[in-house]
Design a protein around this motif. Structure first.
Motif, mmCIF file in Angstrom:
data_model
loop_
_atom_site.group_PDB
_atom_site.id
_atom_site.type_symbol
_atom_site.label_atom_id
_atom_site.label_comp_id
_atom_site.label_asym_id
_atom_site.label_seq_id
_atom_site.Cartn_x
_atom_site.Cartn_y
_atom_site.Cartn_z
ATOM 1 N N ILE A 79 0.837 -1.207 0.000
ATOM 2 C CA ILE A 79 0.000 0.000 0.000
ATOM 3 C C ILE A 79 0.867 1.251 0.000
ATOM 4 O O ILE A 79 0.611 2.214 -0.740
ATOM 5 N N VAL A 80 1.921 1.260 0.821
ATOM 6 C CA VAL A 80 2.821 2.420 0.882
ATOM 7 C C VAL A 80 3.527 2.623 -0.456
ATOM 8 O O VAL A 80 3.660 3.752 -0.950
ATOM 9 N N ILE A 81 3.987 1.528 -1.070
ATOM 10 C CA ILE A 81 4.670 1.628 -2.377
ATOM 11 C C ILE A 81 3.735 2.230 -3.426
ATOM 12 O O ILE A 81 4.112 3.133 -4.173
ATOM 13 N N ILE A 82 2.495 1.722 -3.460
ATOM 14 C CA ILE A 82 1.516 2.231 -4.417
ATOM 15 C C ILE A 82 1.238 3.713 -4.166
ATOM 16 O O ILE A 82 1.170 4.523 -5.098
ATOM 17 N N ALA A 83 1.079 4.073 -2.879
ATOM 18 C CA ALA A 83 0.791 5.465 -2.521
ATOM 19 C C ALA A 83 1.950 6.388 -2.887
ATOM 20 O O ALA A 83 1.736 7.551 -3.245
ATOM 21 N N LEU A 84 3.188 5.890 -2.801
ATOM 22 C CA LEU A 84 4.349 6.696 -3.166
ATOM 23 C C LEU A 84 4.500 6.837 -4.681
ATOM 24 O O LEU A 84 4.870 7.898 -5.189
ATOM 25 N N VAL A 85 4.209 5.758 -5.399
ATOM 26 C CA VAL A 85 4.388 5.757 -6.854
ATOM 27 C C VAL A 85 3.250 6.479 -7.570
ATOM 28 O O VAL A 85 3.465 7.153 -8.587
ATOM 29 N N PHE A 86 2.033 6.376 -7.011
ATOM 30 C CA PHE A 86 0.846 6.915 -7.682
ATOM 31 C C PHE A 86 0.948 8.401 -8.018
ATOM 32 O O PHE A 86 0.655 8.794 -9.166
ATOM 33 N N PRO A 87 1.353 9.285 -7.066
ATOM 34 C CA PRO A 87 1.438 10.719 -7.419
ATOM 35 C C PRO A 87 2.407 10.992 -8.566
ATOM 36 O O PRO A 87 2.133 11.824 -9.432
ATOM 37 N N ALA A 88 3.552 10.280 -8.584
ATOM 38 C CA ALA A 88 4.539 10.487 -9.650
ATOM 39 C C ALA A 88 3.979 10.045 -10.998
ATOM 40 O O ALA A 88 4.146 10.733 -12.018
ATOM 41 N N VAL A 89 3.309 8.893 -11.013
ATOM 42 C CA VAL A 89 2.720 8.382 -12.255
ATOM 43 C C VAL A 89 1.624 9.322 -12.749
ATOM 44 O O VAL A 89 1.534 9.639 -13.935
ATOM 45 N N ARG A 90 0.776 9.770 -11.801
ATOM 46 C CA ARG A 90 -0.315 10.688 -12.160
ATOM 47 C C ARG A 90 0.235 11.989 -12.743
ATOM 48 O O ARG A 90 -0.289 12.502 -13.740
ATOM 49 N N SER A 91 1.307 12.511 -12.131
ATOM 50 C CA SER A 91 1.911 13.748 -12.617
ATOM 51 C C SER A 91 2.506 13.558 -14.019
ATOM 52 O O SER A 91 2.370 14.421 -14.889
ATOM 53 N N LYS A 92 3.142 12.392 -14.230
ATOM 54 C CA LYS A 92 3.747 12.107 -15.529
ATOM 55 C C LYS A 92 2.689 11.993 -16.619
ATOM 56 O O LYS A 92 2.842 12.524 -17.730
ATOM 57 N N VAL A 93 1.593 11.299 -16.291
ATOM 58 C CA VAL A 93 0.492 11.150 -17.257
ATOM 59 C C VAL A 93 -0.124 12.508 -17.576
ATOM 60 O O VAL A 93 -0.449 12.815 -18.726
ATOM 61 N N LYS A 94 -0.255 13.350 -16.543
ATOM 62 C CA LYS A 94 -0.827 14.686 -16.729
ATOM 63 C C LYS A 94 0.059 15.536 -17.631
ATOM 64 O O LYS A 94 -0.420 16.255 -18.517
ATOM 65 N N GLN A 95 1.384 15.452 -17.410
ATOM 66 C CA GLN A 95 2.326 16.209 -18.228
ATOM 67 C C GLN A 95 2.293 15.761 -19.684
ATOM 68 O O GLN A 95 2.352 16.578 -20.601
ATOM 69 N N LYS A 96 2.208 14.429 -19.881
ATOM 70 C CA LYS A 96 2.121 13.898 -21.244
ATOM 71 C C LYS A 96 0.848 14.380 -21.943
ATOM 72 O O LYS A 96 0.858 14.717 -23.129
ATOM 73 N N GLY A 97 -0.251 14.399 -21.187
ATOM 74 C CA GLY A 97 -1.516 14.874 -21.734
ATOM 75 C C GLY A 97 -1.451 16.336 -22.138
ATOM 76 O O GLY A 97 -1.941 16.722 -23.216
ATOM 77 N N LEU A 98 -0.811 17.158 -21.283
ATOM 78 C CA LEU A 98 -0.666 18.578 -21.596
ATOM 79 C C LEU A 98 0.229 18.782 -22.813
ATOM 80 O O LEU A 98 -0.051 19.631 -23.675
ATOM 81 N N ALA A 99 1.324 18.002 -22.878
ATOM 82 C CA ALA A 99 2.240 18.123 -24.021
ATOM 83 C C ALA A 99 1.548 17.727 -25.330
ATOM 84 O O ALA A 99 1.714 18.387 -26.366
ATOM 85 N N LYS A 100 0.744 16.672 -25.250
ATOM 86 C CA LYS A 100 0.009 16.219 -26.431
ATOM 87 C C LYS A 100 -1.015 17.267 -26.871
ATOM 88 O O LYS A 100 -1.192 17.532 -28.063
ATOM 89 N N LYS A 101 -1.663 17.887 -25.880
ATOM 90 C CA LYS A 101 -2.661 18.911 -26.171
ATOM 91 C C LYS A 101 -2.015 20.135 -26.829
ATOM 92 O O LYS A 101 -2.548 20.703 -27.789
ATOM 93 N N ARG A 102 -0.848 20.531 -26.300
ATOM 94 C CA ARG A 102 -0.143 21.685 -26.865
ATOM 95 C C ARG A 102 0.315 21.398 -28.287
ATOM 96 O O ARG A 102 0.237 22.264 -29.179
ATOM 97 N N SER A 103 0.819 20.161 -28.514
ATOM 98 C CA SER A 103 1.259 19.777 -29.861
ATOM 99 C C SER A 103 0.102 19.826 -30.847
ATOM 100 O O SER A 103 0.235 20.303 -31.980
ATOM 101 N N ALA A 104 -1.064 19.342 -30.390
ATOM 102 C CA ALA A 104 -2.259 19.357 -31.251
ATOM 103 C C ALA A 104 -2.682 20.789 -31.562
ATOM 104 O O ALA A 104 -3.085 21.105 -32.703
ATOM 105 N N GLU A 105 -2.601 21.687 -30.561
ATOM 106 C CA GLU A 105 -2.974 23.086 -30.768
ATOM 107 C C GLU A 105 -2.029 23.765 -31.760
ATOM 108 O O GLU A 105 -2.458 24.524 -32.635
ATOM 109 N N LEU A 106 -0.712 23.495 -31.604
ATOM 110 C CA LEU A 106 0.268 24.088 -32.527
ATOM 111 C C LEU A 106 0.045 23.601 -33.957
ATOM 112 O O LEU A 106 0.098 24.381 -34.912
ATOM 113 N N LEU A 107 -0.195 22.305 -34.101
ATOM 114 C CA LEU A 107 -0.441 21.730 -35.422
ATOM 115 C C LEU A 107 -1.697 22.321 -36.049
ATOM 116 O O LEU A 107 -1.737 22.641 -37.238
#
Length: 311
Positions: free
Chosen positions: A267-295
């Protein structure tokens, strides 16, 4: 349905009993940025003092006060070892935890002490009701304390010691106060747990630091910690969520009661990893959105035919 309600009620009760422990760990782990392992020893110290005092006829409330005082002393010793003895924070906690094991055996006089049949704080009121009142009271008191000058100095000590020293604050004092208060809350949690289980055991504190960290991390991951009020509330709710998850996991057929520590670690491992994974997924989503807007902007931009001079 009745089984789920029973599981939920038991988990909430345990979560509230260990919420004070979680608040104590939050002070050292998040506010002071201090890796305090004294928790495993001070939890048992609180339960031992409370049990022995109750057995000798003292009021259970006075026993809880004695447990809180014992935790304060244990935390102060860890703080003094670190600040005045110049011993590494992690090592200071380990040394105090080892010392407390022998001290707790001295207090108990035997590996465990039963208080079954003695007067306890939960005799005339539901444990959930009483612990809810106590936890909310301590939460509000801690919130108020962290907004005082001393509380702000305590928070600043964890953020940047050099800066707060340059402003004239004594970081040794704030560290000792913070670690002492943390272990006082942990010991008080131990006193309440001993009264619900009707006994105090010399090994009851093993793994308490992991439980406290799990509550803090889960609470912050789910509920956030943008303000002090929200952070302390998240810690309390995290303690309850942690207990619900553990109880639900132990209901799985191929899990046994002996797997509790393993479940806690996962449970502790999941709780520690989850915020980092969520942040990474969010950043990828924002980068993809910006790329789509530029295109999209490039494709919709008007094309201007070059003039003769430009050719």
């Amino acid at each position: 349905m009745e089984l789920f309600l029973k599981i939920g009620e038991g988990s909430i009760q345990l979560g509230l009993l260990y919420a004070l422990l979680a608040l104590g760990v939050y002070i050292t782990f998040r506010i002071l940025d201090f890796p305090d392992l004294t928790v495993d020893g001070s939890f048992t110290t609180g339960s031992a003092i409370a049990a022995v005092m109750i057995v000798h006829g003292f009021s259970p409330w006075l026993a809880c006060l004695g447990a809180f005082a014992g935790g304060l002393v244990a935390g102060a010793c860890t703080g003094l070892l670190h600040t005045k003895g110049k011993i590494n924070g992690l090592l200071s906690g380990i040394l105090m935890m080892i010392a407390l094991y022998s001290i707790n055996l001295r207090i108990l006089g035997s590996p465990n002490v039963s208080i079954f049949g003695s007067d306890m704080v939960f005799d005339h009121i539901s444990p959930i009701t009483l612990m809810l009142i106590i936890v909310i009271a301590f939460k509000l008191l801690l919130d108020a304390f962290l907004r005082t000058d001393m509380g702000l100095a305590l928070r600043a000590t964890g953020d940047n010691k050099q800066m707060i020293r340059s402003l004239g604050a004594n970081t040794d004092t704030t560290t000792i106060i913070g670690v002492s208060l943390s272990n006082g809350l942990v010991a008080l949690s131990g006193a309440f747990v001993a009264q619900t289980s009707t006994f105090a055991d010399a090994t009851s504190g093993i793994g308490m630091i992991v439980i406290g960290l799990a509550s803090v991390i889960i609470g912050e991951a789910i509920f956030g910690a943008k303000t002090v009020f929200r952070a302390t509330l998240a810690v309390i709710l995290g303690s309850i969520v942690y207990r619900i998850v553990v109880t639900a996991a132990l209901r799985i057929e191929w899990f046994e009661a002996s797997d509790l520590k393993l479940i806690t670690a996962v449970i502790v491992i999941i709780a520690l990893v989850f915020p980092a994974v969520r942040s990474k997924v969010k950043q990828k989503g924002l980068a993809k959105k910006r790329s789509a807007e530029l295109l999209s902007n490039i494709q919709t931009a008007p094309y201007s035919k070059p003039t003769g001079g430009e050719q």
